[in-house]
Motif scaffolding. Structure first.
Motif, PDB file in Angstrom:
ATOM      1  N   ARG A 125       0.839  -1.206   0.000  1.00  0.00           N
ATOM      2  CA  ARG A 125       0.000   0.000   0.000  1.00  0.00           C
ATOM      3  C   ARG A 125       0.871   1.253   0.000  1.00  0.00           C
ATOM      4  N   ASN A 126       1.926   1.239   0.808  1.00  0.00           N
ATOM      5  CA  ASN A 126       2.847   2.376   0.828  1.00  0.00           C
ATOM      6  C   ASN A 126       3.542   2.557  -0.518  1.00  0.00           C
ATOM      7  N   GLU A 127       3.872   1.451  -1.188  1.00  0.00           N
ATOM      8  CA  GLU A 127       4.464   1.543  -2.523  1.00  0.00           C
ATOM      9  C   GLU A 127       3.490   2.171  -3.516  1.00  0.00           C
ATOM     10  N   LEU A 128       2.207   1.842  -3.373  1.00  0.00           N
ATOM     11  CA  LEU A 128       1.201   2.460  -4.246  1.00  0.00           C
ATOM     12  C   LEU A 128       1.103   3.961  -3.986  1.00  0.00           C
ATOM     13  N   ILE A 129       1.138   4.347  -2.730  1.00  0.00           N
ATOM     14  CA  ILE A 129       1.072   5.773  -2.393  1.00  0.00           C
ATOM     15  C   ILE A 129       2.282   6.492  -2.965  1.00  0.00           C
ATOM     16  N   THR A 130       3.450   5.876  -2.854  1.00  0.00           N
ATOM     17  CA  THR A 130       4.667   6.479  -3.409  1.00  0.00           C
ATOM     18  C   THR A 130       4.572   6.586  -4.928  1.00  0.00           C
ATOM     19  N   ARG A 131       4.074   5.527  -5.568  1.00  0.00           N
ATOM     20  CA  ARG A 131       3.986   5.505  -7.039  1.00  0.00           C
ATOM     21  C   ARG A 131       2.997   6.530  -7.569  1.00  0.00           C
ATOM     22  N   HIS A 132       1.824   6.630  -6.919  1.00  0.00           N
ATOM     23  CA  HIS A 132       0.748   7.478  -7.450  1.00  0.00           C
ATOM     24  C   HIS A 132       0.640   8.844  -6.773  1.00  0.00           C
ATOM     25  N   GLY A 133       1.276   8.989  -5.610  1.00  0.00           N
ATOM     26  CA  GLY A 133       1.105  10.221  -4.844  1.00  0.00           C
ATOM     27  C   GLY A 133       2.197  11.244  -5.095  1.00  0.00           C
TER      28      GLY A 133
ATOM     29  N   ASP B   7      -5.510   0.317  -8.317  1.00  0.00           N
ATOM     30  CA  ASP B   7      -4.471  -0.566  -7.787  1.00  0.00           C
ATOM     31  C   ASP B   7      -4.748  -0.950  -6.332  1.00  0.00           C
ATOM     32  N   HIS B   8      -5.205   0.017  -5.543  1.00  0.00           N
ATOM     33  CA  HIS B   8      -5.494  -0.236  -4.128  1.00  0.00           C
ATOM     34  C   HIS B   8      -6.632  -1.250  -3.980  1.00  0.00           C
ATOM     35  N   ASN B   9      -7.678  -1.087  -4.769  1.00  0.00           N
ATOM     36  CA  ASN B   9      -8.798  -2.031  -4.710  1.00  0.00           C
ATOM     37  C   ASN B   9      -8.358  -3.436  -5.100  1.00  0.00           C
TER      38      ASN B   9
ATOM     39  N   TRP C 142      -5.504   9.882  -8.515  1.00  0.00           N
ATOM     40  CA  TRP C 142      -6.344   9.147  -7.563  1.00  0.00           C
ATOM     41  C   TRP C 142      -6.998   7.920  -8.200  1.00  0.00           C
ATOM     42  N   ALA C 143      -7.520   8.054  -9.392  1.00  0.00           N
ATOM     43  CA  ALA C 143      -8.228   6.931 -10.025  1.00  0.00           C
ATOM     44  C   ALA C 143      -7.288   5.745 -10.221  1.00  0.00           C
TER      45      ALA C 143
END
Length: 122
Positions: free
Chosen positions: A50-58, A81-83, A75-76
């Motif tokens: 989840r943290n990797e997703l935040i880093t990638r998309h945030g 990816d989060h879902n 966000w989309a």
């Protein structure tokens, strides 16, 4: 054997930690501790991804910490990816823990959070 989603793991961990602070009969305390340990192991994997997703998309805030919110243009993609991450299933090699019908105070919110992991005694 419990088959649960990563969303179940994510939701249950804080409630299991709170339940673990309650005074339970020894057998219940033992199985809750084992369950919490196994859930923690899975939670750490989910948290890392989840943290990797935040880093990638945030983006980075003023302190240099990655974050994302619903107003982000990414966000989309993050939500998709989060879902997908949260929908993945895993198996935990334990049967549901039976919580005794006792005078222990447990919030309805915590019971809902751990419903995939525990059963209430009849």
């Amino acid at each position: 054997m419990l088959t649960v989603t990563n969303a179940d793991i994510w939701q249950a961990r804080p409630a299991l930690l709170r339940l673990g602070k309650q005074p339970w009969p020894m057998k219940t305390a033992y199985w809750l501790a084992k369950l919490t340990s196994k859930v923690n192991a899975e939670y750490l994997i989910v948290e890392q991804l989840r943290n990797e997703l935040i880093t990638r998309h945030g983006e980075l805030n003023e302190q240099g910490v990655p974050f994302i919110n619903g107003e982000s243009e990414h966000w989309a993609a993050f939500a998709t990816d989060h879902n997908e991450l949260m929908a993945q299933t895993c198996e935990i090699d334990l049967d549901p823990v039976t919580l005794p019908d006792s005078a222990i105070e447990v919030t309805p919110e915590d019971i809902v959070a751990v419903e995939s992991f525990v059963r209430l005694a009849a």
